[in-house]
Structures are given as C-alpha cells and as structure tokens.
Design a protein around this motif. Structure first.
Motif, PDB file in Angstrom:
ATOM      1  N   UNK A 137       4.906  -2.536 -20.225  1.00  0.00           N
ATOM      2  CA  UNK A 137       5.376  -2.393 -18.853  1.00  0.00           C
ATOM      3  C   UNK A 137       5.163  -3.734 -18.165  1.00  0.00           C
ATOM      4  N   UNK A 138       6.211  -4.231 -17.515  1.00  0.00           N
ATOM      5  CA  UNK A 138       6.191  -5.583 -16.963  1.00  0.00           C
ATOM      6  C   UNK A 138       6.366  -5.565 -15.446  1.00  0.00           C
ATOM      7  N   UNK A 139       5.578  -6.404 -14.767  1.00  0.00           N
ATOM      8  CA  UNK A 139       5.712  -6.669 -13.334  1.00  0.00           C
ATOM      9  C   UNK A 139       5.404  -8.146 -13.101  1.00  0.00           C
ATOM     10  N   UNK A 140       6.214  -8.793 -12.274  1.00  0.00           N
ATOM     11  CA  UNK A 140       5.935 -10.179 -11.871  1.00  0.00           C
ATOM     12  C   UNK A 140       6.563 -10.384 -10.496  1.00  0.00           C
ATOM     13  N   UNK A 141       5.940  -9.847  -9.438  1.00  0.00           N
ATOM     14  CA  UNK A 141       6.595  -9.734  -8.131  1.00  0.00           C
ATOM     15  C   UNK A 141       6.928 -11.080  -7.484  1.00  0.00           C
ATOM     16  N   UNK A 142       8.100 -11.103  -6.844  1.00  0.00           N
ATOM     17  CA  UNK A 142       8.497 -12.239  -5.998  1.00  0.00           C
ATOM     18  C   UNK A 142       9.028 -11.691  -4.671  1.00  0.00           C
ATOM     19  N   UNK A 143       8.352 -10.664  -4.169  1.00  0.00           N
ATOM     20  CA  UNK A 143       8.741 -10.070  -2.895  1.00  0.00           C
ATOM     21  C   UNK A 143       8.460 -11.040  -1.756  1.00  0.00           C
ATOM     22  N   UNK A 144       9.372 -11.178  -0.794  1.00  0.00           N
ATOM     23  CA  UNK A 144       9.090 -12.026   0.361  1.00  0.00           C
ATOM     24  C   UNK A 144       7.851 -11.536   1.117  1.00  0.00           C
ATOM     25  N   UNK A 145       7.102 -12.453   1.686  1.00  0.00           N
ATOM     26  CA  UNK A 145       5.885 -12.087   2.423  1.00  0.00           C
ATOM     27  C   UNK A 145       6.205 -11.138   3.578  1.00  0.00           C
ATOM     28  N   UNK A 146       7.411 -11.260   4.134  1.00  0.00           N
ATOM     29  CA  UNK A 146       7.791 -10.418   5.274  1.00  0.00           C
ATOM     30  C   UNK A 146       7.885  -8.941   4.909  1.00  0.00           C
ATOM     31  N   UNK A 147       7.961  -8.609   3.617  1.00  0.00           N
ATOM     32  CA  UNK A 147       8.055  -7.217   3.199  1.00  0.00           C
ATOM     33  C   UNK A 147       6.703  -6.516   3.266  1.00  0.00           C
ATOM     34  N   UNK A 148       5.630  -7.279   3.342  1.00  0.00           N
ATOM     35  CA  UNK A 148       4.305  -6.674   3.367  1.00  0.00           C
ATOM     36  C   UNK A 148       3.899  -6.159   2.000  1.00  0.00           C
ATOM     37  N   UNK A 149       2.920  -5.262   1.981  1.00  0.00           N
ATOM     38  CA  UNK A 149       2.415  -4.710   0.730  1.00  0.00           C
ATOM     39  C   UNK A 149       3.280  -3.530   0.276  1.00  0.00           C
ATOM     40  N   UNK A 150       3.256  -3.272  -1.025  1.00  0.00           N
ATOM     41  CA  UNK A 150       4.052  -2.190  -1.607  1.00  0.00           C
ATOM     42  C   UNK A 150       3.112  -1.189  -2.287  1.00  0.00           C
ATOM     43  N   UNK A 151       3.358   0.088  -2.045  1.00  0.00           N
ATOM     44  CA  UNK A 151       2.583   1.156  -2.674  1.00  0.00           C
ATOM     45  C   UNK A 151       3.561   2.197  -3.204  1.00  0.00           C
ATOM     46  N   UNK A 152       3.623   2.352  -4.523  1.00  0.00           N
ATOM     47  CA  UNK A 152       4.520   3.308  -5.156  1.00  0.00           C
ATOM     48  C   UNK A 152       3.696   4.338  -5.925  1.00  0.00           C
ATOM     49  N   UNK A 153       4.007   5.596  -5.746  1.00  0.00           N
ATOM     50  CA  UNK A 153       3.311   6.652  -6.484  1.00  0.00           C
ATOM     51  C   UNK A 153       4.318   7.475  -7.269  1.00  0.00           C
TER      52      UNK A 153
END
Length: 261
Positions: free
Chosen positions: A197-213
């Motif tokens: 399972x791969x993750x390498x985030x490049x979310x803009x700082x303006x998006x804030x934090x992400x929480x997925x359940x």
C-alpha cells in the motif's frame, strides 16, 4: 495481471505490443511545430490540429513520451486551456471555441480529475495542485456538488463558474471527481497481489490535515491520517506493507521481472 499470475511470456508479449502502440501514437499524433497532440486523425490519417483536453488524459494513460510531457503540461496550463476554474475541452485560440458549448470550450470536472492524475504521473505536482484547488473552489458555488460540466469563461471574466444550462447534477463521474483529486494528491495506491500500500502525499498546505476512516483494502478496513504532509496508517491487514513512495509503474515492474519494456 499476466505478470502477477506468473505468465511471463504473455506479460512480455503484451508489454511489447503496448510499446509499439505508444510509438505509433506518438509518431502519428504529435505536432512538433505546435507543441501538443492532435485530437484525431482524419480519414486520410492526417492530424486534426485542434488543441483539446484529451491529451491530458493521455498523460494519465502513460502513452505520452517523456520528452513531450513538459510541452503538454505547459499547454494544458496555458491561458488558452486553463480557465482558472479548470482545463477547457478546447483551447480558446481555436476556431471552434465556444465557452458555452458542450465539448468545444466547456470545463468537465471528471476530465480535469484525470488530467490532474496524469500530471502527477509525470511529476507535474504544482500543475495538478492548481487544477484540484480550482475545481474544489468551483464546487463551492454549487453547494459543494460539482456538475457534469460548466462553461469555460475565464476566471478573469467572471467571479464564479457559469453554469451549463442542461448539465446533469448529480452525475456519477462528476461526483467521484473530488475523490480522485484528493487520492491522486495523496498518491494513494494499492497492489494487493504484491502486498503493498503506497502513500506519498503532495496535498497543498491550504487543504489542512486529512483523516479517512473505513477505507477498504484486501478484505479489511484502514484509517489514514495526513498531518503536515506526513501520512500514518492504522488497520492494514496482515501481509500488506505500507510504503511512503509512489506505487511502481508497469515499466518498473517489467524491469524487476527482467522483461523487455
């Protein structure tokens, strides 16, 4: 799938066919004097030189030659193609351009989500972030729901996206656009048969934090948190390993298997 199933001869044959298709496509459709791909070939196999958003989807497919990708990305983000709310289906400098047409200058959210994913595939992070941010801002003018399409008027001309009169809303592929935008910027991918399972985030700082359940994987459910671009994962099933990098592309898998690319 052939590679995963252990059928190396079939994998090699299909990979070879794909390489030939890629070469034929780039030879036939690339317009070097214009710096973009033709939208079609006519009945005499001459390129139709309209500049359309279709080539952005070709980035997602991976069929575009690496040396041509920078010109494609630059053209997609040019003022003629990028309205400020998204990439138009047809460039504003084309003869058939009409920002209020269905296909000749409007902005389709699902088209843009695929383009953003393609830009990320070739390493154009900032461009993908601009498209994603523009679309999510556009959604704010339609109660958080992106329509099938909206008009391609420039953001410099209008203060909010101009609705297309008969656009479907809701529509399935428009509804999935925000999901694809966010997961693309998370660089979220799984390859269960390879136990990864791969993750390498490049979310803009303006998006804030992400929480997925409750995210599904291999018959199980996991929880993902991204805080300050740093990901953490809980609930991965046994046999699945978390990697903070992009999922290997098919060409990389072929090279690992000793097969011709």
């Amino acid at each position: 799938m052939a590679y995963d199933a252990g059928d190396a001869p079939l994998a090699a044959r299909l990979t070879g066919e794909a390489a030939q298709l890629k070469k034929r496509f780039n030879d036939a459709f690339w317009l070097p004097e214009r710096g973009y791909y033709a939208v079609a070939l006519d009945r005499d196999k001459r390129p139709v030189d309209a500049c359309a958003s279709n080539m952005g989807q070709c980035l997602w497919h991976g069929i575009i030659d690496d040396d041509k990708a920078p010109a494609v990305a630059e053209r997609l983000m040019s003022p003629e193609m990028f309205s400020g709310w998204g990439v138009r289906t047809l460039g504003a400098d084309m003869g058939a351009y009409n920002p209020a047409s269905y296909h000749n200058g409007s902005v389709w959210p699902h088209d843009n989500a695929i383009i953003a994913a393609g830009l990320l595939r070739y390493g154009f992070v900032e461009e993908a972030q601009r498209i994603s941010t523009a679309l999510l801002e556009a959604a704010g003018y339609s109660n958080g729901r992106l329509p099938e399409l909206f008009c391609g008027f420039s953001r410099e001309q209008v203060t909010e996206p101009v609705p297309y009169p008969t656009a479907c809303s809701p529509q399935a592929w428009a509804a999935t656009t925000p999901i694809m935008l966010i997961t693309s910027l998370m660089r979220y991918d799984a390859h269960v048969s390879r136990g990864g399972f791969w993750l390498d985030p490049v979310l803009p700082a303006s998006y804030g934090d992400v929480h997925l359940t409750n995210a599904p994987i291999a018959g199980s459910r996991m929880t993902i948190d991204i805080v300050g671009s740093v990901p953490s994962v809980q609930g991965l099933p046994e046999g699945i390993t978390f990697h903070r990098e992009h999922r290997p592309w098919l060409t990389e898998l072929m090279a690992q298997a000793g097969l011709p690319e």
